[in-house]
Design a protein around this motif. Structure first.
Motif, PDB file in Angstrom:
ATOM      1  N   VAL A   1      18.363  14.498  -4.867  1.00  0.00           N
ATOM      2  CA  VAL A   1      17.510  13.449  -4.296  1.00  0.00           C
ATOM      3  C   VAL A   1      18.255  12.113  -4.306  1.00  0.00           C
TER       4      VAL A   1
ATOM      5  N   VAL B   1      17.817  14.684  -9.844  1.00  0.00           N
ATOM      6  CA  VAL B   1      17.325  13.320  -9.626  1.00  0.00           C
ATOM      7  C   VAL B   1      18.181  12.348 -10.443  1.00  0.00           C
TER       8      VAL B   1
ATOM      9  N   THR C   1      11.331  12.529  -4.357  1.00  0.00           N
ATOM     10  CA  THR C   1      11.466  13.815  -5.028  1.00  0.00           C
ATOM     11  C   THR C   1      10.461  14.822  -4.486  1.00  0.00           C
TER      12      THR C   1
END
Length: 227
Positions: free
Chosen positions: A37, A10, A51
């Protein structure tokens, strides 16, 4: 290889999922499944939802990795039962009811802040800001690429608050970027201690996953191997 077969990555402010390119290629070569992501950076809820969509695609368990603002996201999304551990890279790791402003206001303003440019409710960073403070240990070509592809965060993210911090129930690892001029290294050290994370210090700018990929990979491997 451990039972953990998947790594979910992320990103934070001004970067996108491609900031993990070197990490992704190395992990794929080692046999891991990897999902990076793409955060919209429009609200905490939107980023957590992105996510969670990634987590819904995987089989088995995963290690969830967050850089910078991505730490806010994994702190909330990491409560998913498929997440075995959390890896923070120069990241925020709030407690319940805490926002980014709540955390960072306790520390000296980073030198990068003078290079922020707000427009229509979003925050951009200048080319000079990326080159001198955000990613000052990358080549000019790499920093120019970050500038050209930057994803500007909404100002709403500054005051968004986490409800249920996953680090209270999941093992965590924290990579402190000791030369960071975007997020205080002192803040990072204090955060790692507060959440009880296994801590590694890297002499890096804010974008350790780009400038010190090997060290970051070592931490991700260690997190995966421990589960």
């Amino acid at each position: 290889m451990s039972q953990v077969q998947t790594i979910v990555l992320v990103h934070g402010f001004w970067t996108d999922a491609s900031s993990y390119s070197e990490i992704i290629l190395a992990l794929l070569a080692e046999g891991y499944e990897v999902i990076a992501v793409q955060n919209p950076l429009t609200s905490l809820a939107d980023d957590v939802a992105a996510t969670k969509r990634a987590l819904a695609r995987i089989k088995g368990s995963c290690i969830l990795v967050g850089h910078s603002w991505g730490g806010m996201v994994i702190t909330e999304a990491g409560n998913d039962e498929r997440v075995s551990g959390l890896v923070y890279i120069a990241a925020l790791a709030p407690d319940a009811g805490e926002s980014m402003m709540d955390l960072l206001s306790q520390y000296e303003a980073p030198s990068a802040s003078q290079h922020f440019q707000e427009q229509d409710g979003f925050i951009w960073i200048s080319k000079e800001g990326i080159q001198r403070t955000f990613a000052d240990d990358l080549s000019l070509e790499q920093s120019a690429l970050i500038y050209a592809t930057q994803t500007a965060p909404s100002t709403a993210l500054l005051t968004a608050k986490v409800e249920s911090p996953a680090w209270k129930n999941k093992p965590s690892w924290y990579i402190v970027a000791s030369n960071d001029q975007a997020v205080s290294p002192d803040f990072q050290r204090d955060t790692a201690k507060r959440i009880g994370a296994t801590t590694v210090v890297v002499e890096s700018s804010h974008v350790a996953m780009m400038s010190h990929a090997k060290e970051v990979l070592d931490v991700i491997r260690a997190a995966a191997a421990s589960n």
